[in-house]
Design a protein around this motif. Structure first.
Motif, PDB file in Angstrom:
ATOM      1  N   ASP A 148       0.665  -1.302   0.214  1.00 41.22           N
ATOM      2  CA  ASP A 148       0.067  -0.219  -0.014  1.00 41.22           C
ATOM      3  C   ASP A 148       0.688   1.390   0.054  1.00 41.22           C
ATOM      4  OD1 ASP A 148       1.168  -0.408   2.588  1.00 41.22           O
ATOM      5  OD2 ASP A 148      -0.798   0.047   3.477  1.00 41.22           O
ATOM      6  N   TYR A 181      -4.928  -5.718  -0.996  1.00 44.51           N
ATOM      7  CA  TYR A 181      -5.220  -4.242  -0.511  1.00 44.51           C
ATOM      8  C   TYR A 181      -6.474  -4.055  -0.808  1.00 44.51           C
ATOM      9  CZ  TYR A 181      -4.994   0.760  -1.113  1.00 44.51           C
ATOM     10  OH  TYR A 181      -5.246   2.011  -1.219  1.00 44.51           O
ATOM     11  N   ALA A 187     -11.382   4.655   3.269  1.00 45.86           N
ATOM     12  CA  ALA A 187     -10.788   3.556   4.156  1.00 45.86           C
ATOM     13  C   ALA A 187      -9.933   2.667   3.206  1.00 45.86           C
ATOM     14  CB  ALA A 187     -11.759   2.902   5.308  1.00 45.86           C
ATOM     15  N   SER A 188      -8.974   2.057   3.687  1.00 48.87           N
ATOM     16  CA  SER A 188      -8.211   1.324   3.233  1.00 48.87           C
ATOM     17  C   SER A 188      -7.913  -0.053   4.221  1.00 48.87           C
ATOM     18  CB  SER A 188      -6.811   1.722   2.382  1.00 48.87           C
ATOM     19  OG  SER A 188      -5.958   2.267   3.576  1.00 48.87           O
ATOM     20  N   LEU A 189      -7.624  -1.010   3.646  1.00 49.51           N
ATOM     21  CA  LEU A 189      -7.114  -2.119   4.648  1.00 49.51           C
ATOM     22  C   LEU A 189      -6.141  -3.140   3.776  1.00 49.51           C
ATOM     23  CD1 LEU A 189      -7.611  -4.009   7.153  1.00 49.51           C
ATOM     24  CD2 LEU A 189      -9.454  -5.170   5.741  1.00 49.51           C
ATOM     25  N   THR A 190      -4.810  -3.477   4.478  1.00 52.46           N
ATOM     26  CA  THR A 190      -3.940  -4.225   3.834  1.00 52.46           C
ATOM     27  C   THR A 190      -3.604  -5.285   4.839  1.00 52.46           C
ATOM     28  OG1 THR A 190      -3.118  -2.152   2.962  1.00 52.46           O
ATOM     29  CG2 THR A 190      -1.491  -3.974   2.927  1.00 52.46           C
ATOM     30  N   ALA A 226      -1.073  -6.980   9.023  1.00 48.41           N
ATOM     31  CA  ALA A 226      -2.631  -6.248   8.798  1.00 48.41           C
ATOM     32  C   ALA A 226      -2.425  -4.708   9.366  1.00 48.41           C
ATOM     33  CB  ALA A 226      -3.467  -6.843   9.880  1.00 48.41           C
ATOM     34  N   ARG A 227      -2.899  -3.918   8.481  1.00 52.42           N
ATOM     35  CA  ARG A 227      -3.084  -2.483   8.804  1.00 52.42           C
ATOM     36  C   ARG A 227      -4.129  -1.887   8.136  1.00 52.42           C
ATOM     37  NH1 ARG A 227      -0.125   1.127  10.795  1.00 52.42           N
ATOM     38  NH2 ARG A 227       1.492  -0.244  11.115  1.00 52.42           N
ATOM     39  N   GLN A 228      -5.046  -0.958   9.069  1.00 49.63           N
ATOM     40  CA  GLN A 228      -6.139  -0.384   8.571  1.00 49.63           C
ATOM     41  C   GLN A 228      -5.951   1.241   8.440  1.00 49.63           C
ATOM     42  OE1 GLN A 228      -7.786   1.389  11.282  1.00 49.63           O
ATOM     43  NE2 GLN A 228      -9.038   2.499   9.815  1.00 49.63           N
ATOM     44  N   ARG A 229      -6.421   1.840   7.524  1.00 48.62           N
ATOM     45  CA  ARG A 229      -6.264   3.461   7.579  1.00 48.62           C
ATOM     46  C   ARG A 229      -7.655   4.038   7.381  1.00 48.62           C
ATOM     47  NH1 ARG A 229      -1.523   1.587   4.907  1.00 48.62           N
ATOM     48  NH2 ARG A 229       0.410   2.581   5.812  1.00 48.62           N
ATOM     49  N   LEU A 230      -7.741   5.099   7.824  1.00 49.06           N
ATOM     50  CA  LEU A 230      -9.134   5.862   7.789  1.00 49.06           C
ATOM     51  C   LEU A 230      -8.783   7.387   7.331  1.00 49.06           C
ATOM     52  CD1 LEU A 230     -12.189   5.534   8.077  1.00 49.06           C
ATOM     53  CD2 LEU A 230     -12.043   6.461  10.504  1.00 49.06           C
ATOM     54  N   THR A 283      -4.582   5.342  11.725  1.00 50.86           N
ATOM     55  CA  THR A 283      -4.040   3.999  11.233  1.00 50.86           C
ATOM     56  C   THR A 283      -3.838   3.380  12.305  1.00 50.86           C
ATOM     57  OG1 THR A 283      -2.549   2.970   9.892  1.00 50.86           O
ATOM     58  CG2 THR A 283      -1.852   4.988  11.117  1.00 50.86           C
TER      59      THR A 283
END
Length: 355
Positions: A68, A122, A133-136, A163-167, A180
Motif C-alpha cells: 500500500d 489491498y 478507508a483502506s485495509l492491507t 495487517a493495517r487499517q487506515r481511515l 491508522t
C-alpha cells in the motif's frame, strides 16, 4: 513490488544516496544508511509517524511490505531540527496510497525458487463524500536454506503476518484527519540446521520472534487564510524474543509521540513552530539492568524566506529537554538555490542523536 513484495529493501536500495547494509546475515537483518551515516542516525517514519519506533531496528525495514505504498519521501542530511534526535543522518517517510473515488482491490501472489512465498491484499473504498478507508494484509514465508552445504543457514527462514487499517477524512473547509492501526507477527529462524554444529561441536540457534502493535493519527485544520494547525500522535509496542545459542533474551520496546504545530505562509515567507513530547522505553526480563524510560519534551521552529530569483534562505532550530541527558539544541541555517533540474544547498548547524 513485483520484484520484492515482502519488504521495502529493494525500493530504498535503488534510491540515490541510500544504502541498505546487511548487519546480521544469519537473520537477514539490514539497516538504512543515508549518505554514509550509520543506520541508527536514520529516522524511519510511516505517514510522518514513528510507527516503527524512535530508532527502527535492523530487522524493522525487512518487515514492511510495499503493498500500500504510494511514495517514499527522503530527506538526506541532518534533519534533527524538525524531526528529532534520531534524524541526524536523514529521514525516510513512507507515504501510503490514498483511496480513490471508486472501490479498489488488489491481490498479489508470489513464489521464489528458494521456496519463498508471499500473499498480499489491498482494499480501498470511499465511505461517503468525506470519508474513505483502506485495509492491507499479508502473509510472507521463507524456508531456511543452506546454500553452501556447511550446515549453517545462509538464508534465514521466517513466517510473518501483517495487517493495517487506515481511515481518511477530508472536511469541506480544508480540515483533514488520518487514523491508522497495524499489527505484525513474525517468527524468524537462523543459526545451524537441525543436526549440524559449529566448530566446537555444539549446535547454535539464532532466532527472533517479534510481535508489534501500533496506532497513530495526523490531523490538520485551517485557522484563517494563512495559518494551519497540525496534530500528530502515535504509539508503538514491540515485543522481541531473541535466542543466541543458549542465551534467551525477552524484551519490549515502546515509543509514544504527541506533537502540535502551527504553520503559515504569506508572500515569500513560510514558517512552522510547535512543541512535541516523546517517550521511549525498553524493558528486558533477561537483563533488567538495561531498562530505561526516556521522556523528552521539545520545541521547534523553522522559517524560510525567498531572497531572490531561485534563492531561499532557511533557519530552523529545535531544543529537546531530555530527562536524563539534559538539554540539547540543534540550530541550522541553509541557503538553497534552484535552477531548473539543478539544486545547490549550503548549510551549517549542529545536530545530535538519541543515546
Amino acid at each position: 513490488i513485483l520484484m520484492r513484495p515482502g519488504n521495502i529493501a529493494m525500493i530504498l536500495s535503488e534510491t540515490g544516496g541510500l544504502r541498505v547494509q546487511v548487519t546480521a546475515p544469519a537473520l537477514g537483518a539490514a539497516n538504512i544508511r543515508v549518505q554514509g551515516m550509520d543506520g541508527r542516525f536514520t529516522q524511519l517514519l510511516a505517514d510522518g509517524l514513528p510507527l516503527y519506533g524512535g530508532q527502527a531496528s535492523s530487522l524493522g525495514m525487512l518487515k514492511i511490505p510495499p503493498t500500500d505504498l504510494g511514495q517514499v519521501e527522503v530527506i538526506k542530511g541532518a534533519a534533527s531540527a524538525l524531526y528529532g534526535p534520531s534524524a541526524l543522518g536523514g529521514v525516510i517517510n513512507l507515504v501510503s496510497r490514498r483511496p480513490r473515488d471508486l472501490f479498489e482491490g488488489e491481490l498479489l501472489l508470489n513464489a521464489t525458487t528458494q521456496d519463498g512465498q508471499d500473499a498480499t491484499a489491498y482494499l480501498a473504498a470511499p465511505l461517503g463524500e468525506e470519508w474513505a478507508a483502506s485495509l492491507t494484509g499479508g502473509f510472507h514465508r521463507q524456508t531456511r536454506r543452506d546454500l553452501d552445504g556447511d550446515g549453517w543457514i545462509d538464508k534465514p527462514g521466517y513466517e510473518r503476518w501483517t495487517a493495517r487499517q487506515r481511515l481518511f477524512w477530508n472536511g469541506a473547509g480544508g480540515a483533514t484527519l488520518f487514523v491508522t492501526a497495524g499489527a505484525m507477527d513474525e517468527r524468524r529462524r537462523g543459526g545451524t540446521l537441525p543436526g549440524a554444529t559449529v566448530p566446537d561441536g555444539t549446535p547454535f540457534v539464532q532466532d527472533q520472534d517479534t510481535r508489534r502493535y501500533d496506532a497513530g493519527l495526523v490531523a490538520s485544520m485551517p485557522l484563517g487564510d494563512t495559518v494551519t494547525a497540525h496534530l500528530r500522535g502515535s504509539g508503538m509496542v514491540q515485543n522481541h524474543l531473541h535466542r543466541f545459542g543458549d542465551v534467551v533474551e525477552d524484551d519490549r520496546h515502546g515509543t509514544a509521540l504527541a506533537e502540535f504545530s502551527l504553520a503559515g505562509k504569506a508572500a515569500g515567507t513560510a514558517w512552522v513552530a510547535g512543541a512535541a513530547y516523546q517517550v521511549d522505553g525498553f524493558r528486558s526480563r533477561t537483563f533488567p539492568a538495561f531498562d530505561y524510560t526516556y521522556r523528552v519534551p521539545a520545541v521547534f521552529g523553522q522559517i524560510e524566506q525567498d531572497v531572490g530569483p531561485g534563492f531561499t534562505l532557511a533557519a530552523s532550530g529545535r531544543v529537546d529537554f531530555h530527562d536524563r541527558y539534559g538539554t540539547q539544541a540543534s540550530p541550522r541555517l541553509s541557503l538553497l538555490y534552484r535552477d531548473g533540474p539543478w539544486t545547490v544547498r549550503a548549510s551549517a548547524g549542529r545536530g545530535f542523536y538519541a543515546p
